[in-house]
Design a protein around this motif. Structure first.
Motif, PDB file in Angstrom:
ATOM      1  N   LYS A 110     -27.785  -0.699  15.123  1.00  0.00           N
ATOM      2  CA  LYS A 110     -26.521  -1.432  14.970  1.00  0.00           C
ATOM      3  C   LYS A 110     -26.431  -2.054  13.580  1.00  0.00           C
ATOM      4  O   LYS A 110     -27.444  -2.410  12.975  1.00  0.00           O
ATOM      5  CB  LYS A 110     -26.416  -2.569  16.005  1.00  0.00           C
ATOM      6  CG  LYS A 110     -26.471  -2.134  17.446  1.00  0.00           C
ATOM      7  CD  LYS A 110     -25.209  -1.455  17.879  1.00  0.00           C
ATOM      8  CE  LYS A 110     -25.275  -1.106  19.359  1.00  0.00           C
ATOM      9  NZ  LYS A 110     -24.264  -0.185  19.763  1.00  0.00           N
ATOM     10  N   GLU A 111     -25.193  -2.226  13.126  1.00  0.00           N
ATOM     11  CA  GLU A 111     -24.971  -2.984  11.898  1.00  0.00           C
ATOM     12  C   GLU A 111     -25.347  -4.432  12.174  1.00  0.00           C
ATOM     13  O   GLU A 111     -25.242  -4.903  13.312  1.00  0.00           O
ATOM     14  CB  GLU A 111     -23.510  -2.907  11.476  1.00  0.00           C
ATOM     15  CG  GLU A 111     -23.087  -1.542  10.997  1.00  0.00           C
ATOM     16  CD  GLU A 111     -21.638  -1.505  10.553  1.00  0.00           C
ATOM     17  OE1 GLU A 111     -20.998  -2.575  10.421  1.00  0.00           O
ATOM     18  OE2 GLU A 111     -21.144  -0.397  10.337  1.00  0.00           O
ATOM     19  N   VAL A 112     -25.765  -5.156  11.149  1.00  0.00           N
ATOM     20  CA  VAL A 112     -26.188  -6.546  11.317  1.00  0.00           C
ATOM     21  C   VAL A 112     -25.087  -7.368  11.988  1.00  0.00           C
ATOM     22  O   VAL A 112     -25.362  -8.167  12.891  1.00  0.00           O
ATOM     23  CB  VAL A 112     -26.597  -7.164   9.955  1.00  0.00           C
ATOM     24  CG1 VAL A 112     -26.803  -8.659  10.070  1.00  0.00           C
ATOM     25  CG2 VAL A 112     -27.863  -6.505   9.434  1.00  0.00           C
ATOM     26  N   LYS A 113     -23.854  -7.147  11.578  1.00  0.00           N
ATOM     27  CA  LYS A 113     -22.728  -7.892  12.146  1.00  0.00           C
ATOM     28  C   LYS A 113     -22.634  -7.675  13.660  1.00  0.00           C
ATOM     29  O   LYS A 113     -22.463  -8.619  14.425  1.00  0.00           O
ATOM     30  CB  LYS A 113     -21.436  -7.462  11.447  1.00  0.00           C
ATOM     31  CG  LYS A 113     -20.208  -8.221  11.855  1.00  0.00           C
ATOM     32  CD  LYS A 113     -19.001  -7.970  10.949  1.00  0.00           C
ATOM     33  CE  LYS A 113     -18.678  -6.508  10.817  1.00  0.00           C
ATOM     34  NZ  LYS A 113     -17.414  -6.270  10.090  1.00  0.00           N
ATOM     35  N   GLU A 114     -22.786  -6.424  14.099  1.00  0.00           N
ATOM     36  CA  GLU A 114     -22.758  -6.117  15.535  1.00  0.00           C
ATOM     37  C   GLU A 114     -23.946  -6.743  16.253  1.00  0.00           C
ATOM     38  O   GLU A 114     -23.818  -7.235  17.376  1.00  0.00           O
ATOM     39  CB  GLU A 114     -22.783  -4.610  15.759  1.00  0.00           C
ATOM     40  CG  GLU A 114     -21.496  -3.900  15.449  1.00  0.00           C
ATOM     41  CD  GLU A 114     -21.605  -2.412  15.755  1.00  0.00           C
ATOM     42  OE1 GLU A 114     -21.838  -2.051  16.933  1.00  0.00           O
ATOM     43  OE2 GLU A 114     -21.481  -1.627  14.806  1.00  0.00           O
ATOM     44  N   PHE A 115     -25.117  -6.713  15.590  1.00  0.00           N
ATOM     45  CA  PHE A 115     -26.320  -7.277  16.194  1.00  0.00           C
ATOM     46  C   PHE A 115     -26.157  -8.780  16.407  1.00  0.00           C
ATOM     47  O   PHE A 115     -26.541  -9.311  17.453  1.00  0.00           O
ATOM     48  CB  PHE A 115     -27.532  -6.985  15.308  1.00  0.00           C
ATOM     49  CG  PHE A 115     -28.833  -7.416  15.902  1.00  0.00           C
ATOM     50  CD1 PHE A 115     -29.372  -6.742  16.989  1.00  0.00           C
ATOM     51  CD2 PHE A 115     -29.535  -8.491  15.381  1.00  0.00           C
ATOM     52  CE1 PHE A 115     -30.583  -7.127  17.534  1.00  0.00           C
ATOM     53  CE2 PHE A 115     -30.739  -8.882  15.923  1.00  0.00           C
ATOM     54  CZ  PHE A 115     -31.266  -8.203  17.010  1.00  0.00           C
ATOM     55  N   LYS A 116     -25.564  -9.459  15.437  1.00  0.00           N
ATOM     56  CA  LYS A 116     -25.323 -10.899  15.580  1.00  0.00           C
ATOM     57  C   LYS A 116     -24.413 -11.180  16.772  1.00  0.00           C
ATOM     58  O   LYS A 116     -24.620 -12.148  17.505  1.00  0.00           O
ATOM     59  CB  LYS A 116     -24.708 -11.468  14.298  1.00  0.00           C
ATOM     60  CG  LYS A 116     -25.676 -11.575  13.150  1.00  0.00           C
ATOM     61  CD  LYS A 116     -24.952 -12.121  11.925  1.00  0.00           C
ATOM     62  CE  LYS A 116     -25.850 -12.233  10.729  1.00  0.00           C
ATOM     63  NZ  LYS A 116     -25.135 -12.756   9.548  1.00  0.00           N
ATOM     64  N   LYS A 117     -23.412 -10.328  16.986  1.00  0.00           N
ATOM     65  CA  LYS A 117     -22.527 -10.483  18.147  1.00  0.00           C
ATOM     66  C   LYS A 117     -23.304 -10.300  19.442  1.00  0.00           C
ATOM     67  O   LYS A 117     -23.092 -11.027  20.417  1.00  0.00           O
ATOM     68  CB  LYS A 117     -21.379  -9.468  18.091  1.00  0.00           C
ATOM     69  CG  LYS A 117     -20.313  -9.787  17.084  1.00  0.00           C
ATOM     70  CD  LYS A 117     -19.216  -8.735  17.116  1.00  0.00           C
ATOM     71  CE  LYS A 117     -18.225  -8.930  15.996  1.00  0.00           C
ATOM     72  NZ  LYS A 117     -17.220  -7.842  15.946  1.00  0.00           N
ATOM     73  N   LEU A 118     -24.200  -9.335  19.461  1.00  0.00           N
ATOM     74  CA  LEU A 118     -25.030  -9.115  20.656  1.00  0.00           C
ATOM     75  C   LEU A 118     -25.891 -10.341  20.955  1.00  0.00           C
ATOM     76  O   LEU A 118     -26.073 -10.702  22.118  1.00  0.00           O
ATOM     77  CB  LEU A 118     -25.905  -7.877  20.486  1.00  0.00           C
ATOM     78  CG  LEU A 118     -25.192  -6.527  20.456  1.00  0.00           C
ATOM     79  CD1 LEU A 118     -26.174  -5.410  20.104  1.00  0.00           C
ATOM     80  CD2 LEU A 118     -24.498  -6.243  21.776  1.00  0.00           C
TER      81      LEU A 118
END
Length: 158
Positions: A110-118
């Motif tokens: 995942k992109e870092v941005k998506e990972f932060k959302k997770l």
């Protein structure tokens, strides 16, 4: 010369290329063959011990024994080879800042941005196992590549 990955010393240099997707079963052997062909011609010193491994059908890991001199030209050749694989297999291998982590038995990318959302949504937590693709030695690879978020540099996102 290509040697088994497990036979290299703890000081061996490591380069990890995470794939944006899992390699399809029919791609694995051709990729391994291409890597072997590349490694056989990569470094001028034919006695240099080099190795590779393909893990989770997603990570390409190159290694060179400590003491082998790797020139900028050798590094350029490695990157050019990876770029060729990217093009041929329509994958991303050079973006080391995306997050690779385990969800159950599966490896996610995942992109870092998506990972932060997770993390925010609690889909992943402090115990989630992440892959630190920035490790540089075989020792670090063996001990710190696959660790819980709390033991990685990703812990700053918690």
């Amino acid at each position: 010369m290509i040697v088994p990955f497990k036979d290299l010393s703890e000081e061996a240099k490591i380069w990890i290329y995470p794939s944006s997707r899992k390699f399809y079963p029919q791609e694995v052997e051709p990729i391994k063959n291409k890597i072997e062909d590349f490694l056989n011609s990569w470094i001028a010193d034919k006695e240099a011990e080099v190795a590779f491994t393909l893990l989770y059908n997603r990570f390409i890991v190159f290694s060179v024994e400590e003491g082998v001199v790797i020139s900028n030209q050798d590094l350029d050749k490695q990157v050019m080879f990876i770029l060729e694989l990217q093009k041929e297999y329509e994958i991303e291998l050079l973006d080391k800042m995306n997050v690779c982590f385990k969800q159950g038995e599966f490896v996610q990318y995942k992109e870092v941005k998506e990972f932060k959302k997770l993390l925010k949504n609690k889909s992943v937590n402090s115990k989630t196992v992440v892959f630190d693709n920035l490790v540089q030695t075989k020792y670090d690879f063996d001990n710190f590549w696959e660790v819980p978020i709390t033991e990685s540099w990703y812990n700053r996102f918690l």
